[in-house]
Design a protein around this motif. Structure first.
Motif, PDB file in Angstrom:
ATOM      1  N   TYR A 143       0.842  -1.201   0.000  1.00 28.65           N
ATOM      2  CA  TYR A 143       0.000   0.000   0.000  1.00 28.65           C
ATOM      3  C   TYR A 143       0.872   1.245   0.000  1.00 28.65           C
ATOM      4  O   TYR A 143       2.018   1.220   0.439  1.00 28.65           O
ATOM      5  CB  TYR A 143      -0.935   0.005   1.210  1.00 28.65           C
ATOM      6  N   ARG A 144       0.306   2.322  -0.512  1.00 26.32           N
ATOM      7  CA  ARG A 144       0.976   3.619  -0.513  1.00 26.32           C
ATOM      8  C   ARG A 144       0.574   4.373   0.750  1.00 26.32           C
ATOM      9  O   ARG A 144      -0.552   4.865   0.861  1.00 26.32           O
ATOM     10  CB  ARG A 144       0.577   4.413  -1.758  1.00 26.32           C
ATOM     11  N   SER A 145       1.492   4.467   1.704  1.00 26.57           N
ATOM     12  CA  SER A 145       1.171   5.122   2.972  1.00 26.57           C
ATOM     13  C   SER A 145       0.831   6.596   2.770  1.00 26.57           C
ATOM     14  O   SER A 145      -0.031   7.141   3.482  1.00 26.57           O
ATOM     15  CB  SER A 145       2.337   4.981   3.948  1.00 26.57           C
ATOM     16  N   ASP A 146       1.464   7.251   1.787  1.00 25.53           N
ATOM     17  CA  ASP A 146       1.153   8.657   1.546  1.00 25.53           C
ATOM     18  C   ASP A 146      -0.260   8.832   1.005  1.00 25.53           C
ATOM     19  O   ASP A 146      -0.969   9.779   1.374  1.00 25.53           O
ATOM     20  CB  ASP A 146       2.178   9.266   0.582  1.00 25.53           C
ATOM     21  N   LEU A 147      -0.704   7.897   0.170  1.00 27.48           N
ATOM     22  CA  LEU A 147      -2.066   7.974  -0.355  1.00 27.48           C
ATOM     23  C   LEU A 147      -3.091   7.600   0.710  1.00 27.48           C
ATOM     24  O   LEU A 147      -4.194   8.161   0.736  1.00 27.48           O
ATOM     25  CB  LEU A 147      -2.209   7.059  -1.576  1.00 27.48           C
ATOM     26  N   PHE A 148      -2.737   6.666   1.577  1.00 25.45           N
ATOM     27  CA  PHE A 148      -3.622   6.337   2.703  1.00 25.45           C
ATOM     28  C   PHE A 148      -3.790   7.553   3.609  1.00 25.45           C
ATOM     29  O   PHE A 148      -4.890   7.852   4.086  1.00 25.45           O
ATOM     30  CB  PHE A 148      -3.056   5.157   3.494  1.00 25.45           C
ATOM     31  N   ALA A 149      -2.695   8.261   3.854  1.00 26.99           N
ATOM     32  CA  ALA A 149      -2.762   9.448   4.713  1.00 26.99           C
ATOM     33  C   ALA A 149      -3.682  10.492   4.099  1.00 26.99           C
ATOM     34  O   ALA A 149      -4.497  11.117   4.803  1.00 26.99           O
ATOM     35  CB  ALA A 149      -1.365  10.027   4.916  1.00 26.99           C
ATOM     36  N   ALA A 150      -3.600  10.677   2.799  1.00 28.77           N
ATOM     37  CA  ALA A 150      -4.452  11.655   2.122  1.00 28.77           C
ATOM     38  C   ALA A 150      -5.927  11.283   2.209  1.00 28.77           C
ATOM     39  O   ALA A 150      -6.797  12.158   2.148  1.00 28.77           O
ATOM     40  CB  ALA A 150      -4.032  11.772   0.658  1.00 28.77           C
ATOM     41  N   ALA A 151      -6.195   9.988   2.378  1.00 26.87           N
ATOM     42  CA  ALA A 151      -7.576   9.516   2.485  1.00 26.87           C
ATOM     43  C   ALA A 151      -8.054   9.444   3.930  1.00 26.87           C
ATOM     44  O   ALA A 151      -9.197   9.047   4.184  1.00 26.87           O
ATOM     45  CB  ALA A 151      -7.702   8.144   1.843  1.00 26.87           C
ATOM     46  N   GLY A 152      -7.182   9.806   4.872  1.00 29.64           N
ATOM     47  CA  GLY A 152      -7.557   9.740   6.278  1.00 29.64           C
ATOM     48  C   GLY A 152      -7.523   8.337   6.842  1.00 29.64           C
ATOM     49  O   GLY A 152      -8.121   8.068   7.893  1.00 29.64           O
ATOM     50  N   LEU A 153      -6.818   7.425   6.177  1.00 32.27           N
ATOM     51  CA  LEU A 153      -6.698   6.042   6.636  1.00 32.27           C
ATOM     52  C   LEU A 153      -5.399   5.856   7.405  1.00 32.27           C
ATOM     53  O   LEU A 153      -4.462   6.651   7.256  1.00 32.27           O
ATOM     54  CB  LEU A 153      -6.735   5.090   5.444  1.00 32.27           C
ATOM     55  N   PRO A 154      -5.309   4.824   8.234  1.00 33.52           N
ATOM     56  CA  PRO A 154      -4.059   4.564   8.953  1.00 33.52           C
ATOM     57  C   PRO A 154      -2.901   4.346   7.991  1.00 33.52           C
ATOM     58  O   PRO A 154      -3.104   3.894   6.857  1.00 33.52           O
ATOM     59  CB  PRO A 154      -4.365   3.282   9.738  1.00 33.52           C
ATOM     60  N   THR A 155      -1.698   4.633   8.449  1.00 29.94           N
ATOM     61  CA  THR A 155      -0.517   4.440   7.609  1.00 29.94           C
ATOM     62  C   THR A 155       0.488   3.457   8.212  1.00 29.94           C
ATOM     63  O   THR A 155       1.267   2.859   7.476  1.00 29.94           O
ATOM     64  CB  THR A 155       0.199   5.775   7.370  1.00 29.94           C
ATOM     65  N   ASP A 156       0.482   3.295   9.532  1.00 31.38           N
ATOM     66  CA  ASP A 156       1.371   2.339  10.186  1.00 31.38           C
ATOM     67  C   ASP A 156       1.011   0.932   9.720  1.00 31.38           C
ATOM     68  O   ASP A 156      -0.171   0.563   9.670  1.00 31.38           O
ATOM     69  CB  ASP A 156       1.228   2.444  11.702  1.00 31.38           C
TER      70      ASP A 156
END
Length: 423
Positions: free
Chosen positions: A153-166
């Motif tokens: 997964y792309r942690s930066d794209l998850f962050a932009a979607a408000g999803l967890p990144t860890d």
């Protein structure tokens, strides 16, 4: 088969590429032996087996009389076509890589392959040996990798979607069945308006690999693909999600390779060998990570073998090289090069494997993680004589829907007609 930390260019060359460690004017035929005892050995692979120039040079340094030419096909489909056109004839390399999905077809011609020496049989996991053993008891494939899967997964794209990144939190988020994965996909799409996963084809493959007998009856060999409700359920579920969540980028296409770096999708299913594909094609992206989770519990995608054609010019020398390439120590090196997760018993317990981390994937503990993913696999799908043809036709059926050529019902019917023609 397949890849991890690619420190070179893309895994799949635009054309069938030849990585010639020595200049030898042969790009297809077997190796040659000269009168002075020098031997030129050819090895033919596809995708990325982790056999870097440096790794092969190690063997040549230890065997000064051996020169190796490494030929790499653009795709496994091209390699398969070449293999079956030439097996038992002329033109194959001294060592030919095969994908596990071809194995039922390969075993029909087991007598055309040089057997693996008896003393090596204990090297591999039992199911790896059993799958490549003929009714006469001859093991004809040197096992290379297996494909335990996590979710990249792309942690930066998850962050932009408000999803967890860890990665531990992402694993918890995705824990569950395929419905859970697609529900998270809906959240991502709602938040960003962008695609959650790469393609219907890759996603379907992850799900169908969890079905014990998807396409053929193990007891009779009868083709059951078109009447198996599990196949239709997966087809419908994946395409329903694909309509809104997929980037519609066929795996191994130029646009798909570009999508690995340009943020065209946020997740993809990741056997170990896929890690190198991602890094090799998105070297400047810092957001890729991998979570120790898989929809439906676990899955294995792919795996390969090396085979030695029995009519090769240098069978004994080729067997010695195949032995070395698939010994536990070398396979751990191949894993470090390309993420090809070893199928050797001793390699799975090696400190070098279990302690392996991947700097590109945010220092993910990939050795330990993929070992856990491998141990979680409960289903080893039956792959009969027609598995490859049926599944390849299914991938094309999914592509027709994603590219808008046909609707789901029409494409299914065409696939069913093609499958019926096989029986």
């Amino acid at each position: 088969m397949k890849s991890r930390v690619l420190r070179r260019a893309a895994v799949v060359a635009a054309v069938a590429s030849t990585s010639a460690l020595v200049l030898a004017g042969c790009s297809g035929g077997g190796g040659t032996a000269s009168g002075d005892g020098e031997v030129t050995l050819t090895i033919a692979t596809f995708n990325d087996f982790g056999y870097t120039d440096a790794l092969l040079q190690e063997y040549m340094d230890a065997h000064p009389n051996v020169k190796i030419v490494h030929n790499k096909a653009a795709t496994s489909n091209e390699a398969r076509e070449n293999y079956f056109q030439k097996l038992g004839k002329t033109g194959l390399a001294d060592i030919e890589a095969i994908e596990v999905d071809w194995l039922p077809e390969v075993m029909e011609y087991a007598d055309l392959l040089a057997p693996v020496p008896e003393d090596l049989k204990s090297r591999w996991l039992d199911y790896k040996v059993e799958a490549a053993t003929s009714p006469e008891g001859n093991l004809v494939g040197y096992g290379t990798d297996i494909g335990p899967e996590g979710v990249c997964y792309r942690s930066d794209l998850f962050a932009a979607a408000g999803l967890p990144t860890d990665r531990a939190e992402v694993a918890a988020l995705l824990q569950g069945d395929w419905s859970t994965y697609f529900e998270v996909g809906d959240q991502y799409v709602a938040a960003t308006g962008k695609a959650f996963f790469d393609s219907a084809g890759g996603t379907y493959q992850g799900a169908i690999n969890q079905v014990e007998a998807a396409y053929e009856d193990p007891s009779s060999g009868e083709i059951t693909a078109t009447s198996n409700p599990e196949v239709k359920k997966i087809y419908d579920q994946v395409l329903k999600a694909s309509a809104t969540q997929s980037a519609h980028l066929g795996q191994w296409s130029d646009d798909w390779f570009a999508g690995l770096s340009n943020g065209a999708f946020a997740t993809m299913l990741c056997p170990g060998w896929m890690l190198g594909v991602i890094e090799g094609n998105a070297p400047d992206v810092t957001g890729w990570d991998i979570a120790n989770v898989f929809p439906g519990g676990a899955g294995n995608w792919g795996g390969s073998y090396l085979t030695v054609p029995a009519n090769g010019a240098n069978v004994e020398a080729a067997q010695e090289l195949a032995d070395w390439l698939t010994d536990p120590e070398t396979q751990v090196k191949a894993f470090e090069n390309a993420g090809t997760f070893p199928s050797q018993v001793d390699a799975l317990e090696a400190d070098g494997l279990l302690s392996s981390t991947n700097a590109y994937f945010n220092d993910a503990p990939v050795g330990e993680m993929l070992s856990e993913r491998a141990q979680a696999v409960k289903v080893s799908p039956y792959k009969g004589t027609f598995y490859f043809q049926i599944n390849d036709a299914m991938q094309k059926a999914l592509t027709r829907v994603e590219d808008g050529t046909q609707d789901a019902a029409t494409s299914w019917q065409q696939w069913a007609t093609e499958v019926d023609a096989l029986s």
